[in-house]
Design an enzyme around this catalytic site. Structure first.
Site, PDB file in Angstrom:
ATOM      1  N   HIS A   6       2.807  10.531 -11.147  1.00 24.61           N
ATOM      2  CA  HIS A   6       2.032   9.523 -11.879  1.00 24.61           C
ATOM      3  C   HIS A   6       2.402   9.469 -13.359  1.00 24.61           C
ATOM      4  O   HIS A   6       2.373   8.395 -13.963  1.00 24.61           O
ATOM      5  CB  HIS A   6       0.533   9.773 -11.684  1.00 24.61           C
ATOM      6  CG  HIS A   6       0.073   9.445 -10.289  1.00 24.61           C
ATOM      7  ND1 HIS A   6      -0.134  10.398  -9.337  1.00 24.61           N
ATOM      8  CD2 HIS A   6      -0.192   8.246  -9.702  1.00 24.61           C
ATOM      9  CE1 HIS A   6      -0.524   9.824  -8.204  1.00 24.61           C
ATOM     10  NE2 HIS A   6      -0.559   8.523  -8.401  1.00 24.61           N
ATOM     11  N   GLN A  37      -6.531   1.100   7.433  1.00 25.04           N
ATOM     12  CA  GLN A  37      -5.685   2.245   7.775  1.00 25.04           C
ATOM     13  C   GLN A  37      -6.545   3.468   8.034  1.00 25.04           C
ATOM     14  O   GLN A  37      -7.750   3.476   7.783  1.00 25.04           O
ATOM     15  CB  GLN A  37      -4.723   2.532   6.630  1.00 25.04           C
ATOM     16  CG  GLN A  37      -5.424   2.829   5.314  1.00 25.04           C
ATOM     17  CD  GLN A  37      -4.555   2.646   4.106  1.00 25.04           C
ATOM     18  OE1 GLN A  37      -3.349   2.712   4.176  1.00 25.04           O
ATOM     19  NE2 GLN A  37      -5.167   2.402   2.948  1.00 25.04           N
ATOM     20  N   ASP A  61      -6.180   5.357  -5.170  1.00 20.23           N
ATOM     21  CA  ASP A  61      -6.648   6.733  -5.399  1.00 20.23           C
ATOM     22  C   ASP A  61      -7.128   6.959  -6.827  1.00 20.23           C
ATOM     23  O   ASP A  61      -7.743   7.982  -7.132  1.00 20.23           O
ATOM     24  CB  ASP A  61      -5.545   7.733  -5.065  1.00 20.23           C
ATOM     25  CG  ASP A  61      -4.202   7.361  -5.693  1.00 20.23           C
ATOM     26  OD1 ASP A  61      -4.148   7.172  -6.920  1.00 20.23           O
ATOM     27  OD2 ASP A  61      -3.214   7.237  -4.940  1.00 20.23           O
ATOM     28  N   ASP A  94       2.229   0.561  -7.838  1.00 20.29           N
ATOM     29  CA  ASP A  94       2.038   1.846  -7.159  1.00 20.29           C
ATOM     30  C   ASP A  94       1.719   1.553  -5.697  1.00 20.29           C
ATOM     31  O   ASP A  94       0.618   1.814  -5.216  1.00 20.29           O
ATOM     32  CB  ASP A  94       0.905   2.614  -7.846  1.00 20.29           C
ATOM     33  CG  ASP A  94       0.769   4.034  -7.318  1.00 20.29           C
ATOM     34  OD1 ASP A  94       1.716   4.523  -6.682  1.00 20.29           O
ATOM     35  OD2 ASP A  94      -0.299   4.644  -7.537  1.00 20.29           O
ATOM     36  N   ASP A 106      -4.977  -8.506  -1.216  1.00 16.87           N
ATOM     37  CA  ASP A 106      -3.549  -8.293  -1.046  1.00 16.87           C
ATOM     38  C   ASP A 106      -2.846  -8.628  -2.359  1.00 16.87           C
ATOM     39  O   ASP A 106      -3.083  -9.691  -2.949  1.00 16.87           O
ATOM     40  CB  ASP A 106      -3.030  -9.182   0.079  1.00 16.87           C
ATOM     41  CG  ASP A 106      -1.530  -9.091   0.251  1.00 16.87           C
ATOM     42  OD1 ASP A 106      -1.072  -8.167   0.931  1.00 16.87           O
ATOM     43  OD2 ASP A 106      -0.828  -9.956  -0.320  1.00 16.87           O
ATOM     44  N   ALA A 107      -1.991  -7.740  -2.828  1.00 13.99           N
ATOM     45  CA  ALA A 107      -1.372  -7.918  -4.148  1.00 13.99           C
ATOM     46  C   ALA A 107      -0.558  -9.212  -4.217  1.00 13.99           C
ATOM     47  O   ALA A 107      -0.583  -9.914  -5.241  1.00 13.99           O
ATOM     48  CB  ALA A 107      -0.487  -6.713  -4.467  1.00 13.99           C
TER      49      ALA A 107
END
Length: 550
Positions: free
Chosen positions: A310, A278, A332, A404, A386-387
């Site tokens: 958060h 991305q 992040d 998240d 990839d989750a």
């Protein structure tokens, strides 16, 4: 259909009123036929690149790739039919017509990406009809490019018959074979060569240049005797102008992209890079200005309100055993920051698709300061995967799972909010484990929020919904990038789930950190506020039937 015709008498002029005689070529007919089919191959490759470029850029700028692909492809195929019919009038002058069509197609297709990005950048924030300007322009480009691509087929059919007459069925077979092979090459070149190496803007400009060269060379090199002197000069000048415009744009593309990025994100852009996944943009973070993180143009983190998000995501799930924590997404590092505040945490596994975001969270001074240098903690282990795929082979169970992940309405994320996905999460949850899910805004997209709730329930995990208000940012964070400040959401919605009915509360034990923005009373009120928006009877979302196109 190309009609069979008798050979013209020797020395007879071309029959401009109907089907022409055999062209006077500078090469043998077999070689000329090869050049025509080579032109078909190149033009087909360029045409498919234009289609894919419009789909990719529209998905990036506007959002919802399924909708954008459907709009582009359906409008373009419709326009191709209209263009094919319109080109019948050009058959008597097929060479000149094809040359003009290719010059126009090269200019329109080559500049389409820059024009679409310019309208999005400089008019998207004006509101009103201007906010949807990129949508209208997308349809206009799809229609125009489709018309021009459709006009190619009858003209090329006429040209290949002018080289060497053959039965219509054989001519169609040869033409379509070259066309389909060219489309294959263009379709593979776009994702594996043009996009990663040149980007969308330069890739489209280069494709336009190749298109102009192929069309001009075919007509001026092979069929120049079918053109008048004036037509030859006009076509040569037109192609040179198109190539000059495309080359000038390619030289200025970096400056254009910087200016457009500043128009979208403001003048405080510090980092702008494209990872293998991305586009990542960081703004602010210095001289007291809040840091903002954008992923593919969508606001992912705002330093002015990220703590509310958060803390609400992490702390309710940490009320209970929390020695082993799994974070899905959250590259992040901000969710990990909140988890690591608990002294009882022994291991944090984070599964993040984009290694570039994690690297930025480690190395950028402002972002690493914001996440409390979470990635320097030896308890944190990052897996780039990839989750969904990682969960299928997850090696152990966890006390807490934090989801998240990007918004459910983004097409690439729908599988991460499916019944199958939550079934995999249930497998890795300890018997008394908890799952916390960011489920998008409740106020503006309640149907999506409660669909996620139903989906988690269907996977065998009861839920407790809650929301947190006070969102400060005026930039769209959801799937629709064109939503301006007036349509941007003002709350976050969350779901706490477990194998048994979850208890929504905050831990009050000694040594457990107190959230700065969340209190037990506020959490209770937030849960009641979310429950009042409940929509009953919604079906769950599955891999084969996603239901998040709100």
């Amino acid at each position: 259909m190309i009609e069979p015709h008798a050979p013209a008498p020797p020395g007879a002029p071309p029959q401009w009123g109907g089907v022409q005689g055999q062209a006077r070529l500078p090469v043998r007919p077999g070689t000329g036929r090869f050049f025509v089919l080579a032109g078909v191959f190149v033009c087909a490759a360029c045409g498919l690149v234009y289609e894919l470029e419009l789909v990719a850029l529209a998905s990036y700028l506007i959002g919802d790739s399924v909708t954008q692909a459907s709009v582009v492809l359906s409008v373009m195929v419709f326009a191709m039919g209209i263009g094919s019919l319109a080109a019948k009038r050009l058959r008597p002058r097929a060479a000149a017509g094809f040359g003009a069509v290719e010059a126009a197609l090269a200019l329109v297709g080559g500049c389409s990406a820059m024009a679409l990005y310019a309208v999005f950048a400089w008019t998207g924030g004006l509101g009103g009809v201007w906010a949807d300007g990129s949508r209208y322009l997308l349809v206009a480009f799809s229609l125009t490019i489709g018309l021009l691509i459709g006009a190619e087929v009858p003209l090329l059919m006429e040209l290949i018959q002018r080289v060497r007459r053959q039965d219509p069925g054989g001519a169609v077979a040869d033409l379509f074979a070259a066309d389909y092979v060219g489309a294959l090459v263009g379709g593979l070149a776009f994702p594996f060569l043009l996009l990663p190496w040149l980007g969308q803007l330069t890739g489209a400009l280069l494709t336009g240049g190749v298109n102009a060269l192929a069309g001009g060379a075919l007509v001026l090199g092979l069929f120049h005797r079918d053109l008048t002197r004036r037509a030859r000069w006009a076509l040569a000048v037109a192609n040179l102008l198109v190539l000059g415009l495309l080359a000038s744009a390619a030289v200025l593309v970096d400056d254009f992209e910087r200016a457009a990025r500043h128009a979208v994100y403001g003048a405080e852009v510090r980092v702008a890079l494209r990872t293998g996944v991305q586009e990542v943009v960081l703004t602010g973070g210095t001289d007291g200005r809040p840091l903002d993180l954008y992923l593919d143009g969508r606001l992912r983190v705002s330093g002015s309100d990220e703590r509310r998000y958060h803390e609400a995501l992490v702390h309710p799930a940490m009320n209970g055993p929390h020695a082993r924590v799994l974070i899905l997404g959250g590259g992040d590092g901000l969710a990990a920051r909140e988890v690591l505040r608990y002294p009882g945490v022994r291991q944090v596994d984070e599964v993040e698709l984009d290694a570039g975001v994690v690297r930025l969270a480690r190395q950028d001074p402002a972002l690493s300061r914001l996440n409390g240098h979470a990635y320097d903690d030896p308890r944190v282990r990052v897996v780039t995967a990839d989750a969904f795929d990682w969960l299928r082979g997850a090696p152990s169970t966890y006390d807490v799972v934090i989801s998240d992940l990007p918004d459910a309405g983004i097409t690439a994320s729908t599988k991460l909010y499916s019944q199958e996905f939550y079934g995999l999460v249930r497998r890795v949850l300890a018997p008394d484990g908890r799952l916390a899910v960011h489920a998008g805004p409740v106020e503006t997209r309640p149907r999506v929020f409660w669909t996620i709730d139903t989906t988690i329930h269907t996977a065998g995990l009861p839920t407790a919904p809650y929301r947190v208000g006070g969102r400060d940012s005026g930039f769209a964070a959801g799937p629709d990038r064109t939503a301006g400040a007036s349509r941007a959401p003002h709350d976050w919605g969350f779901l706490l789930a477990s194998r048994t009915a979850p208890v929504l509360s905050l831990s009050l034990d000694q040594g457990v950190p107190r959230p700065r923005t969340l209190t037990p009373a506020a959490l209770t009120a937030d849960a009641r506020a979310a429950s009042r928006t409940r929509i009953s009877g919604l079906p769950p979302s599955t891999l084969v039937h996603p239901r998040y196109a709100d």
